[in-house]
Write an enzyme that holds these catalytic residues in place. Structure first.
Site, PDB file in Angstrom:
ATOM      1  N   ASP A 191      -1.417   4.589   1.949  1.00  0.00           N
ATOM      2  CA  ASP A 191      -1.479   6.069   2.588  1.00  0.00           C
ATOM      3  C   ASP A 191      -0.254   6.557   2.430  1.00  0.00           C
ATOM      4  O   ASP A 191       0.387   6.493   1.474  1.00  0.00           O
ATOM      5  CB  ASP A 191      -1.974   6.036   4.093  1.00  0.00           C
ATOM      6  CG  ASP A 191      -2.238   7.396   4.472  1.00  0.00           C
ATOM      7  OD1 ASP A 191      -2.453   8.383   3.520  1.00  0.00           O
ATOM      8  OD2 ASP A 191      -2.556   7.543   5.825  1.00  0.00           O
ATOM      9  N   ASP A 195       5.223   9.700   7.373  1.00  0.00           N
ATOM     10  CA  ASP A 195       4.274  10.651   8.014  1.00  0.00           C
ATOM     11  C   ASP A 195       4.767  11.030   9.477  1.00  0.00           C
ATOM     12  O   ASP A 195       5.131  10.149  10.337  1.00  0.00           O
ATOM     13  CB  ASP A 195       2.812  10.128   8.027  1.00  0.00           C
ATOM     14  CG  ASP A 195       2.221  10.091   6.752  1.00  0.00           C
ATOM     15  OD1 ASP A 195       2.880  10.472   5.920  1.00  0.00           O
ATOM     16  OD2 ASP A 195       0.850   9.847   6.884  1.00  0.00           O
ATOM     17  N   ARG A 244       2.324  15.421  -1.814  1.00  0.00           N
ATOM     18  CA  ARG A 244       2.892  15.087  -0.672  1.00  0.00           C
ATOM     19  C   ARG A 244       4.230  14.887  -0.521  1.00  0.00           C
ATOM     20  O   ARG A 244       4.749  13.668  -0.037  1.00  0.00           O
ATOM     21  CB  ARG A 244       2.174  14.343   0.379  1.00  0.00           C
ATOM     22  CG  ARG A 244       0.627  14.661   0.692  1.00  0.00           C
ATOM     23  CD  ARG A 244       0.007  13.990   1.735  1.00  0.00           C
ATOM     24  NE  ARG A 244      -1.341  14.130   1.893  1.00  0.00           N
ATOM     25  CZ  ARG A 244      -2.291  13.633   2.605  1.00  0.00           C
ATOM     26  NH1 ARG A 244      -1.796  12.768   3.707  1.00  0.00           N
ATOM     27  NH2 ARG A 244      -3.402  13.984   2.620  1.00  0.00           N
TER      28      ARG A 244
END
Length: 519
Positions: A191, A195, A244
């Site tokens: 992932d 984050d 991202r």
């Protein structure tokens, strides 16, 4: 306040017993932090970020020993520096219990704690297939470590697939000189590398390497999860990242002096009202390095001084709004701290010599020259365990108070108070909830643009409001959240109702005025 001798002796005995059981090595206390330099960027705001400086130093070579160090403290806010050497993996990371910790096997859990430094020393610290998870944590430093190949699917799994993940009421984190890497994207089980979500604020990522991943990192888990922000990214290398780099949903970010190489699908993705100051970065062999992508929820940017080296751009569409090829700014962002940005032309060289773990924690002097930082303070006053976040601009908003003449309502109204007292222009009248929590709203007959709120507490009740949220009363979305009353800013939003929700307090809250401004 000093604890009774018997209690201090009991705490010391318990700590020594836990150390003996887990093999933790304690140095003589108090010891200086092994971390070097001082926090930069947004991590310097809101009371600053000092980690465990001034506390005891503990050496750990396993994940279990890291957990034991957290659990062996006198309290969950007792400052501690954990020096890590060797490989930390699933085989040596188990749950440890204690009143000053909340740990779990298979992940380094920095949960419901504050005032902690984790720093790699000696031959280096590698967290192999094992993530670092921060939750309800404050004043944390992570420096000079490598975190690699953390998976959310396949085997073994850890931390939802995030190398470093932060969520739920996290404040003041400095992540510095780390190497965060994966070996593929979501289809390979990975992932994000870095984050932040669910009310994470005042974070700096500096002098780090993020590479070989489908996702560099996000701020906010959905288009309506807008409680995060005040993030700085500087002097980092993003290499072979699909997207991202980062993804921003709401909030404010400062992105400068980063070197981007092979952003394969998109780079800085500002959306859902996010505002990013993007300056003096170097983008090479990349696609769509800045803009709003994969959504029609617009974000904004202020771009200057960037170098584009073989960058390609998509055509605009309903869910694609690239900033290039001209990189025109769509907003302005005021930065509340001082910094020295290198010119973009020297960023590849400076970042190559400073970024990542095991680089001697070298930094730039702002003139394109790497240098060795001075050690951190040997015995500073520890950071607060529950710091009060300050807005990016501590000066109360000016202009027309839109609350005057508007309607009002809420919940938990105590006897003898009125919601109308919130918007009467008088500091002598006030509204109080029936208990420690409650909400009050300002509402208009038609959609009204608002970008800032000023909550004024009545005389004798200053500081009673602790934690709060501002909600879009039309949708329920969180506009922003934090601690302590005062000035609050958020991306300009058009709405008919805005709700101030008190989620915790000390004493009885007394709100004299609930002011709203267009900005």
């Amino acid at each position: 306040m000093r604890r009774p001798v018997a209690r201090r002796l009991q705490a010391a005995v318990a700590t020594l017993a836990l150390a003996a059981a887990t093999g933790v090595v304690l140095t003589s206390a108090p010891a200086a932090s092994a971390a070097t330099g001082s926090a930069t960027g947004y991590a310097t705001q809101n009371g600053g970020t000092t980690g465990g400086a001034g506390g005891q130093t503990v050496r750990a070579t396993t994940g279990t020993q890291i957990h034991a160090a957290l659990c062996g403290r006198a309290s969950s806010s007792t400052p501690i520096v954990i020096e890590v050497e060797g490989t930390i993996n699933h085989g040596n990371t188990t749950k440890v219990s204690g009143s000053s910790c909340n740990t779990a096997a298979g992940v380094i859990e920095i949960k419901q704690v504050s005032n902690v430094t984790i720093v790699g020393v000696g031959n280096g610290a590698v967290f192999d297939q094992l993530g670092i998870h921060l939750r309800e944590a404050r004043n944390i430093i992570i420096q000079n470590v490598t975190v690699r190949n953390v998976k959310k699917s396949g085997s073994p799994t850890s931390n939802g697939g995030d190398a470093i993940g932060m969520e739920k009421d996290v404040r003041n984190v400095w992540v510095d000189h780390t190497t965060l890497e994966a070996s593929g994207g979501e289809s390979e089980g990975y992932d994000g590398l870095f984050d932040m979500k669910d009310n994470t604020q005042y974070v700096t990522l500096s002098y780090s390497i993020l590479r070989n991943s489908g996702r560099g990192g996000l701020v906010g888990s959905s288009e309506t999860e807008l409680s995060n922000g005040f993030i700085t990214y500087h002097h980092n290398l993003y290499e072979n990242i699909d997207s991202r780099a980062p993804l921003l949903r709401g909030g404010i970010a400062h992105i400068y002096n980063n070197h981007y190489v092979r952003l394969n699908d998109s780079g800085i993705n500002s959306r859902a009202g996010a505002r990013a100051k993007v300056e003096n970065n170097y983008f090479k062999n990349s696609k769509d390095v800045l803009g709003t992508f994969y959504t029609d929820a617009a974000g904004y940017w202020q771009a200057s001084g960037n170098t584009l080296d073989n960058v390609t751009w998509s055509s605009p569409g309903s869910k694609t709004n690239p900033a290039g090829p001209d990189m025109k700014s769509t907003t302005t962002v005021a930065i509340p701290y001082t910094y020295r940005a290198d010119t973009a032309g020297c960023v590849p060289d400076v970042v190559s010599r400073t970024a990542g773990a095991n680089k001697g924690n070298r930094v730039s002097d702002g003139n394109c020259s790497p240098q060795t930082p001075t050690p951190g303070p040997t015995d500073p006053t520890p950071g607060p365990t529950d710091p009060t976040p300050g807005p990016t601009d501590p000066t109360p908003p000016t202009g027309t108070n839109l609350s005057i003449g508007a309607g009002s309502d809420g919940s938990s109204k105590a006897a003898g108070t009125s919601y109308g007292d919130l918007r009467d222009g008088s500091l002598t009248t006030y509204w109080s909830p029936a208990g420690a929590t409650g909400s009050a709203s300002i509402k208009w007959a038609s959609a009204t643009a608002v970008s800032s709120v000023h909550i004024r507490e009545a005389a004798g009740a200053t500081g009673n409001v602790k934690t709060w949220r501002l909600l879009n009363g039309d949708t329920g979305a969180v506009l922003t959240s934090g601690n302590g009353a005062g000035a609050m800013t958020f991306p300009r939003t058009s709405l008919r109702k805005i709700t101030f929700e008190i989620t915790s307090s000390s004493g009885t809250p007394r709100i004299a005025e609930y002011e709203t401004y267009a900005g």
